[in-house]
Scaffold this active site. Structure first.
Site, PDB file in Angstrom:
ATOM      1  CG  ASN A 155      70.527 -57.807 -38.451  1.00 46.04           C
ATOM      2  OD1 ASN A 155      69.457 -57.805 -39.046  1.00 46.04           O
ATOM      3  ND2 ASN A 155      71.155 -58.919 -38.124  1.00 46.04           N
ATOM      4  CB  THR A 208      80.255 -64.402 -35.721  1.00 46.17           C
ATOM      5  OG1 THR A 208      78.942 -64.137 -36.231  1.00 46.17           O
ATOM      6  CG2 THR A 208      81.063 -65.111 -36.764  1.00 46.17           C
ATOM      7  CG  PHE A 230      64.282 -63.061 -29.237  1.00 52.64           C
ATOM      8  CD1 PHE A 230      64.315 -62.045 -30.189  1.00 52.64           C
ATOM      9  CD2 PHE A 230      64.474 -64.356 -29.653  1.00 52.64           C
ATOM     10  CE1 PHE A 230      64.529 -62.328 -31.529  1.00 52.64           C
ATOM     11  CE2 PHE A 230      64.696 -64.655 -30.988  1.00 52.64           C
ATOM     12  CZ  PHE A 230      64.713 -63.634 -31.937  1.00 52.64           C
ATOM     13  CE  LYS A 256      72.503 -60.613 -40.807  1.00 54.25           C
ATOM     14  NZ  LYS A 256      72.098 -61.960 -40.662  1.00 54.25           N
ATOM     15  CE1 TYR A 305      66.852 -71.612 -32.832  1.00 56.48           C
ATOM     16  CE2 TYR A 305      69.022 -72.170 -31.967  1.00 56.48           C
ATOM     17  CZ  TYR A 305      67.657 -72.050 -31.787  1.00 56.48           C
ATOM     18  OH  TYR A 305      67.082 -72.372 -30.589  1.00 56.48           O
ATOM     19  CB  CYS A 329      70.576 -61.213 -35.478  1.00 57.00           C
ATOM     20  SG  CYS A 329      70.368 -62.981 -35.655  1.00 57.00           S
ATOM     21  CG  HIS A 378      54.213 -37.893 -42.910  1.00 59.82           C
ATOM     22  ND1 HIS A 378      55.029 -38.357 -43.921  1.00 59.82           N
ATOM     23  CD2 HIS A 378      54.259 -36.547 -42.970  1.00 59.82           C
ATOM     24  CE1 HIS A 378      55.542 -37.335 -44.569  1.00 59.82           C
ATOM     25  NE2 HIS A 378      55.088 -36.209 -44.006  1.00 59.82           N
ATOM     26  NE  ARG A 410      69.910 -59.896 -47.013  1.00 56.83           N
ATOM     27  CZ  ARG A 410      69.643 -59.278 -48.148  1.00 56.83           C
ATOM     28  NH1 ARG A 410      69.382 -59.953 -49.225  1.00 56.83           N
ATOM     29  NH2 ARG A 410      69.623 -57.961 -48.186  1.00 56.83           N
TER      30      ARG A 410
HETATM   31  N1  SAJ Z   1      61.503 -55.450 -31.871  1.00 55.02           N
HETATM   32  C1  SAJ Z   1      60.929 -54.371 -31.223  1.00 55.02           C
HETATM   33  N2  SAJ Z   1      60.130 -53.520 -31.943  1.00 55.02           N
HETATM   34  C2  SAJ Z   1      59.901 -53.718 -33.272  1.00 55.02           C
HETATM   35  C3  SAJ Z   1      60.492 -54.812 -33.931  1.00 55.02           C
HETATM   36  C4  SAJ Z   1      61.293 -55.675 -33.205  1.00 55.02           C
HETATM   37  O1  SAJ Z   1      61.115 -54.157 -30.023  1.00 55.02           O
HETATM   38  O2  SAJ Z   1      59.141 -52.910 -33.846  1.00 55.02           O
HETATM   39  C5  SAJ Z   1      62.375 -56.372 -31.113  1.00 55.02           C
HETATM   40  C6  SAJ Z   1      61.820 -57.797 -31.030  1.00 55.02           C
HETATM   41  O3  SAJ Z   1      60.855 -57.932 -30.023  1.00 55.02           O
HETATM   42  C7  SAJ Z   1      63.086 -58.587 -30.758  1.00 55.02           C
HETATM   43  C8  SAJ Z   1      64.148 -57.803 -31.526  1.00 55.02           C
HETATM   44  O4  SAJ Z   1      63.600 -56.527 -31.793  1.00 55.02           O
HETATM   45  O5  SAJ Z   1      63.407 -58.558 -29.378  1.00 55.02           O
HETATM   46  C9  SAJ Z   1      64.604 -58.434 -32.827  1.00 55.02           C
HETATM   47  O6  SAJ Z   1      63.506 -59.010 -33.514  1.00 55.02           O
HETATM   48  P1  SAJ Z   1      63.323 -58.871 -35.093  1.00 55.02           P
HETATM   49  O7  SAJ Z   1      62.061 -59.541 -35.478  1.00 55.02           O
HETATM   50  O8  SAJ Z   1      63.459 -57.461 -35.508  1.00 55.02           O
HETATM   51  O9  SAJ Z   1      64.607 -59.607 -35.718  1.00 55.02           O
HETATM   52  P2  SAJ Z   1      65.323 -61.053 -35.531  1.00 55.02           P
HETATM   53  O10 SAJ Z   1      66.451 -60.885 -34.565  1.00 55.02           O
HETATM   54  O11 SAJ Z   1      64.370 -62.150 -35.300  1.00 55.02           O
HETATM   55  O12 SAJ Z   1      65.910 -61.266 -37.031  1.00 55.02           O
HETATM   56  C10 SAJ Z   1      66.714 -60.251 -37.618  1.00 55.02           C
HETATM   57  C11 SAJ Z   1      66.166 -59.940 -39.022  1.00 55.02           C
HETATM   58  N3  SAJ Z   1      66.809 -58.755 -39.562  1.00 55.02           N
HETATM   59  C12 SAJ Z   1      66.105 -57.689 -40.018  1.00 55.02           C
HETATM   60  O13 SAJ Z   1      64.904 -57.654 -39.995  1.00 55.02           O
HETATM   61  C13 SAJ Z   1      66.908 -56.561 -40.587  1.00 55.02           C
HETATM   62  C14 SAJ Z   1      66.378 -61.148 -39.925  1.00 55.02           C
HETATM   63  O14 SAJ Z   1      65.989 -60.856 -41.259  1.00 55.02           O
HETATM   64  C15 SAJ Z   1      67.861 -61.547 -39.908  1.00 55.02           C
HETATM   65  O15 SAJ Z   1      68.096 -62.682 -40.730  1.00 55.02           O
HETATM   66  C16 SAJ Z   1      68.229 -61.905 -38.491  1.00 55.02           C
HETATM   67  O16 SAJ Z   1      68.049 -60.719 -37.673  1.00 55.02           O
HETATM   68  C17 SAJ Z   1      69.676 -62.361 -38.475  1.00 55.02           C
HETATM   69  O17 SAJ Z   1      69.895 -63.586 -38.469  1.00 55.02           O
HETATM   70  O18 SAJ Z   1      70.582 -61.522 -38.552  1.00 55.02           O
END
Ligand code: SAJ
Length: 426
Positions: free
Chosen positions: A221, A87, A332, A217, A15, A271, A255, A165
């Site tokens: 997350n 990982t 997801f 990193k 990916y 992640c 706020h 990222r």
């Molecule tokens: N989620 C919630 N509520 C929210 C936001 C997200 O429940 O308000 C859930 C989503 O539905 C999902 C999970 O969190 O199940 C993760 O989704 P996400 O969109 O927050 O993140 P990922 O896993 O698609 O990608 C993240 C990103 N990291 C951050 O935003 C800090 C991305 O930039 C990273 O590159 C990626 O992890 C990675 O590869 O580590």
């Protein structure tokens, strides 16, 4: 331009690795993708992909046809090696310790083709110290070369960590536009790695040391995980206090310094639900908040299941019949087809086991159900599901679900984990 990077090798065409390979190849750089999976190698060499990512298939086709991208299962010489392999957790580990075996195998596999002046970058999300460990493995394999841990700036090989990222679904754009953290084992390592990324990255490339880059990193997350856990915890508290959590968050976010994320059925993907554990594993005494956030988010699917069981019990008590359950969403997160580590999939699989023959699934982003649901649930349209449903469970906030489809003339018990059909009037 006379680039020191005649050939770039991406180790791992998953990916992250494949989109990264493509982004370099699109700039006309000669890219070789190395993968242990021969089926992936053959797919890429046919100009096709095994990954669903907007724009990727077209870009692979064009770069392979132009001769800029080629895949192989046999390591070959290059000027820069970018390692982008998984990982995960150790499968026998109760404490969620990271499993660096893929990184080790990838590292040892390229050691034989390294030559003086090469750059090796670890891109995989890694625990602190993994880049130094990678350098130690290389040194073991190649005693004829020198490495930064023993020869500093004079070393034959430059080594860095540059964590990816990108947001799945936006990979090609974010690989170019995002800022990158470039963690060198020495300053010269960082500078060389920055020169490589600057060939394709339009965002800033910021140099630091490799341990800080690894932790950055994990921190990004974990920050998101902790903030989602706050929203998920609020949803539990609001349920107890009979308050609409989505209205509450909307109001609190008025706020100027408050920005609460959205509750959901849990945190999925490969992640955010994984990386915080690397910090907990390395600093178990100190990482109390980070651990608790993981536990809050991991506990959310059970809570949703309990709500569905309650709705089923109420329906059965009232009508004397078992209800038909329509589940909306398996991915997801919204608007993708990725089911990996999806809390929605966990919930639906458990429901299909508990209520055999009664569970329908609406998931517009897939054509067939995953193995865990084959023969146990039906993949059908929203209209067909709602024609029969007594209980509706909304699990993913896909755009396709934004308009409330619940019929006005028939009462369906709703468990809405995303606040899409309840709690967001107007
Ligand atoms: N989620 C919630 N509520 C929210 C936001 C997200 O429940 O308000 C859930 C989503 O539905 C999902 C999970 O969190 O199940 C993760 O989704 P996400 O969109 O927050 O993140 P990922 O896993 O698609 O990608 C993240 C990103 N990291 C951050 O935003 C800090 C991305 O930039 C990273 O590159 C990626 O992890 C990675 O590869 O580590």
């Amino acid at each position: 331009m006379n680039s020191p990077f005649g050939t770039v090798c991406l180790v791992g065409l998953g990916y992250i690795g494949l989109p990264t390979a493509v982004v370099f190849a699109l700039r006309g750089i000669h890219v070789v993708g190395l993968d242990v999976d021969r089926a992936i190698v053959e797919t890429v060499n046919r100009g096709e992909t095994h990954i669903v990512e907007p724009g990727l298939e077209d870009a692979v086709r064009r770069t392979v046809a132009a001769g800029h991208l080629r895949a192989t299962a046999v390591p070959e010489q290059a000027d820069a090696f970018l390692i982008a392999v998984p990982t995960p957790f150790l499968s026998n580990s109760e404490g969620h310790d990271p499993d660096l075996s893929y990184v080790e195998a990838a590292t040892r596999s390229i050691a034989g083709v390294l030559k003086k002046g090469d750059l090796v970058v670890l891109e995989s999300t890694s625990p602190v110290g993994a880049t130094e460990q990678m350098a130690a493995w290389l040194a073991q394999e190649r005693p004829d070369l020198t490495f930064p841990q023993t020869h500093g700036e004079e070393a034959d090989i430059r080594i860095a960590h540059c964590p990816e990222r990108i947001l799945p679904g936006h990979a090609l754009a974010e690989l170019v536009s995002n800022d990158r953290i470039i963690g060198g084992m020495t300053d010269a390592c960082a500078t060389k790695a920055r020169k490589l990324y600057k060939l394709v990255v339009e965002g800033d490339c910021i140099e630091t040391d490799c341990r800080t880059a690894e932790m950055a990193k994990l921190t990004e997350n974990s920050f998101r995980d902790v903030n989602i856990a706050f929203a998920n915890e609020l949803s539990l508290i609001c349920e107890r206090l009979r308050i609409n959590v989505w209205e509450l968050i909307r109001l609190a976010n008025r706020h100027p310094r408050v920005n609460i994320l959205q509750p959901g059925p849990g945190v999925g993907g490969h992640c955010i639900a994984v990386d915080p554990w690397f910090i907990v594993s390395q600093a178990p005494e100190e990482a109390r908040l980070i651990r608790t956030a993981r536990e809050v988010n991991d506990g959310k699917p059970e809570w949703v299941l309990a709500k569905v069981h309650q709705a089923v019990a109420e329906h059965t008590a009232k009508t004397g019949k078992s209800p038909r359950i329509a589940c909306f969403g398996l991915a997801f997160k919204p608007n993708i087809d990725d089911l990996r580590e999806s809390p929605a999939l966990t919930i639906v699989t458990r429901l299909a086991g508990a209520y055999p023959g009664l569970v329908d699934v609406v998931e517009p982003h897939i054509d067939t159900l995953p193995a865990s649901l084959k023969g146990k649930a039906c993949l059908i349209s929203s209209t067909a599901a709602l024609a029969e449903a007594d209980v509706a469970v909304l699990l993913v906030d896909h755009d396709a679900f934004k308009v409330n489809p619940l019929p006005a003339n028939r009462s369906i018990q709703l468990v809405d984990t995303r606040g899409l059909w309840v709690g967001r009037p107007g």
